[in-house]
Enzyme design. Sequence first.
Site, PDB file in Angstrom:
ATOM      1  N   ILE A 636       0.852  -1.179   0.000  1.00 38.55           N
ATOM      2  CA  ILE A 636       0.000   0.000   0.000  1.00 38.55           C
ATOM      3  C   ILE A 636       0.894   1.237   0.000  1.00 38.55           C
ATOM      4  O   ILE A 636       1.673   1.461   0.922  1.00 38.55           O
ATOM      5  CB  ILE A 636      -0.939   0.010   1.217  1.00 38.55           C
ATOM      6  CG1 ILE A 636      -1.788  -1.266   1.243  1.00 38.55           C
ATOM      7  CG2 ILE A 636      -1.825   1.242   1.198  1.00 38.55           C
ATOM      8  CD1 ILE A 636      -2.641  -1.488   0.014  1.00 38.55           C
ATOM      9  N   LEU A 637       0.788   2.060  -1.030  1.00 32.95           N
ATOM     10  CA  LEU A 637       1.672   3.213  -1.180  1.00 32.95           C
ATOM     11  C   LEU A 637       1.321   4.341  -0.221  1.00 32.95           C
ATOM     12  O   LEU A 637       2.199   5.002   0.325  1.00 32.95           O
ATOM     13  CB  LEU A 637       1.624   3.725  -2.623  1.00 32.95           C
ATOM     14  CG  LEU A 637       2.133   2.753  -3.690  1.00 32.95           C
ATOM     15  CD1 LEU A 637       1.955   3.350  -5.073  1.00 32.95           C
ATOM     16  CD2 LEU A 637       3.600   2.407  -3.459  1.00 32.95           C
ATOM     17  N   LYS A 708      -0.605  -3.605  -5.969  1.00 26.55           N
ATOM     18  CA  LYS A 708      -1.754  -4.087  -6.739  1.00 26.55           C
ATOM     19  C   LYS A 708      -2.836  -3.007  -6.690  1.00 26.55           C
ATOM     20  O   LYS A 708      -2.855  -2.180  -5.781  1.00 26.55           O
ATOM     21  CB  LYS A 708      -2.307  -5.384  -6.145  1.00 26.55           C
ATOM     22  CG  LYS A 708      -1.328  -6.539  -6.111  1.00 26.55           C
ATOM     23  CD  LYS A 708      -1.978  -7.740  -5.460  1.00 26.55           C
ATOM     24  CE  LYS A 708      -1.069  -8.943  -5.401  1.00 26.55           C
ATOM     25  NZ  LYS A 708      -1.726 -10.121  -4.766  1.00 26.55           N
ATOM     26  N   GLY A 709      -3.727  -3.033  -7.634  1.00 21.34           N
ATOM     27  CA  GLY A 709      -4.780  -2.027  -7.664  1.00 21.34           C
ATOM     28  C   GLY A 709      -5.791  -2.218  -6.552  1.00 21.34           C
ATOM     29  O   GLY A 709      -6.065  -3.338  -6.122  1.00 21.34           O
ATOM     30  N   GLU A 712     -10.775  -0.877  -7.823  1.00 24.48           N
ATOM     31  CA  GLU A 712     -11.883  -1.735  -8.247  1.00 24.48           C
ATOM     32  C   GLU A 712     -12.244  -2.774  -7.175  1.00 24.48           C
ATOM     33  O   GLU A 712     -13.411  -3.008  -6.885  1.00 24.48           O
ATOM     34  CB  GLU A 712     -11.529  -2.470  -9.550  1.00 24.48           C
ATOM     35  CG  GLU A 712     -10.616  -1.732 -10.494  1.00 24.48           C
ATOM     36  CD  GLU A 712     -11.326  -0.889 -11.532  1.00 24.48           C
ATOM     37  OE1 GLU A 712     -12.533  -1.052 -11.715  1.00 24.48           O
ATOM     38  OE2 GLU A 712     -10.658  -0.052 -12.162  1.00 24.48           O
TER      39      GLU A 712
END
Length: 745
Positions: A636-637, A708-709, A712
Amino acid sequence: MSTDSNTKYVGKAPNRVDGPLKVTGTAKYAAEFDVPDLAYGYVVSSPVAKGRIRKIHADKVLGLPGVLHVFSHENVPGLAWFDRSYKDDVAPGGSPFRPLHDDEIKFNMQPVALVVADTFELARYAASILEVEYEVEKHETDIESKRDEGYEPGRGKTGYMPPQRREDADKGLEQSAHRIRHEYIHGAQHHNPMEMFGATVHYHPDGKLTIYDKTQGVYNCQQYITKIFGLSKDEARVVNLFMGGGFGSGLRPQYELFLSVLAALELKRSVRVTLTRQQMFSFGHRPHTLQTLELGTGPDGALLGLKHYALHETSRFEDYTENVVNWSGMLYKCPNVRLSYGISPLDVYTPLDMRAPGAATGSFALEVAMDEMAYEAGLDPLEFRRRNYAEEDQNKKAPFSSKKLREAYDEGARRFGWDKRPMAPRATREGNLLVGWGVAGGVWDASMQKAAAKATITADGRLTVASAAGENGTGTYTIMAQIAAETLGLPLEAVTVRLGDTTLPEAPLQGGSWTAASVGTAVKNTCEALGEKLLKLAQKMDDSPLKDAKPEDVEFVNGLIRLRKEPQQSVVLRDVLQVSGEREIEVDSSAMPNPVNMQKYSMHSHNVVFAEVKVDEELGTVHVTRVVNVVAAGRILNQKTARSQVLGSVVWGISMALMEETVMDHRYGRYMNHNYAEYHVPTNADVRGIEVYFVEEEDPHVNPLGVKGIGEVGLLGVAAAITNAVYHATGKRVRSLPIYLDKLL
């Protein structure tokens, strides 16, 4: 090269660097740019769903002082090059809609004319009195009447994966001790971002255009415009600095872009075209979808057979397809699976990707069916999911690059208090309120696209990183600043990020939850390349302590380049440029996904959602009182912006479950509730306690950043968990969304 812990920003929660611009109103959106000699265009929409235009009576409108032009199919074809074969980056198979091309009406609210005037008010008035004669033909807009006419898509779109079968689903179901078979439905849904679509075209004296457009991909729009109008890239610069919500609606160039450029080129002056809220319902939507799911388990609750069929609408002119059913072959372990999919053409505009396209639709049906199957097998719904946990991607027959969904189950259940849940429906009440708890989960692709970035450092120690990526409000400016600051050991406030401009290095569309992985990696690569260049310059300084150092021997921290093993041996970053005589140093670099890892691993984000509802037994009203959403999405950025994305996803999931539906009057082929008053979305009173948690997940394979995204995946499972909670509260199973109170009474 590395950075000291004192300058680590990635994984922390700094405030948005663009926050002050937004809260002070300084941030400029597409329809807000002040340009000289600006004219205003107003779109005239068709009131019929199918037919032809007989005649446009423009004389009365053109006689109004200040009205400059009325564009329609009667005068446009000679002005623009229409190429039936040209498609934008995300166009499905078929022939894209071409505004004002001919007299054919393909869908209700199709743009049939553009009135351009000196003022917006005059353009709007003139458009309201423009007379258009139509020849009306019979239309079809109801997919319920086309159930048996769906066909498997052949042309598809980029990214669509035909569903795979394995073994014998019918045999597996026949051998099952427990079976269910049900249909699940949701109607059309529209994106409804707060900012409406608009484009401001600045026509320069030399004939070049600067186009401020609401879009999720400036390069996609530039390619579209240059192809259609025969312009060079130098003649059509596209800019989008900020976007007031997109959710997929800005992935394709919308018709305000074409119309504004058309008018600017013809009139040789600047033009702005802004769509109304009603016109925002005239392009793209999550399609009305019918799904049938059949599940079977053995006596122990292990899945033996699964069949999932989905049918949704598309337009007459394009084959829009979604990965609706594929997730059912991946999320849970099952040896016998049949997945099938059909589309049915109607007289509507082509559907369009909408947050978690396909997955939001397919996972809703799957997760409600899993809840029903758990009850049929006599198992707790969470235990049923654990029992059928997939250790590998059965569709791809490959291991996951990482998967901490089991840990997410544990974390969510603990925080929610799932162990206190009674199995029987209608077992808990508070006065006249029936209380229910539900669970559901989701999976979404963790993908990466090719992206490029540029980094420039000046003699005063300020760093600028730039890429054409967009900013939809997700925090892209902030996370790119974090990556750049950490890589070169600079204070966050010393970094400026530039985005959303075709004069900058090319980046992919902002969608699919791939921006952080793609552009973030490009920014990191570029800053590392800049660091190596700075190190070489530092080594040329007199008596440099870094003379023999290799890139891996040094670290960037607090404005210094220093030896990792001897941190007292250092060089001040600003001194490097000043001594070298360079005013600034610039480096370009790019990032590409690793094809070997893409082939070897299945890369996905996962989540699990626990929801509590309270249902008024007499009125049937549903209140979502508590949601816990636990996400496994790699590194998690930014904890704050990531949490905000998931919070927004949960609100959207509440909307999907209880409120959101675009209602079509099939007599006219027209959406009736095309406004904010009647297209219901949650307000503050509808949203109670939401808790968001991230499980730690290291993934060395997915991309160099290990991210990761999350945009969505946070939506997935929410609507299903609420639906399952409603069943637990009331004992009534609802299989069509939204859950209006009449479905419970």
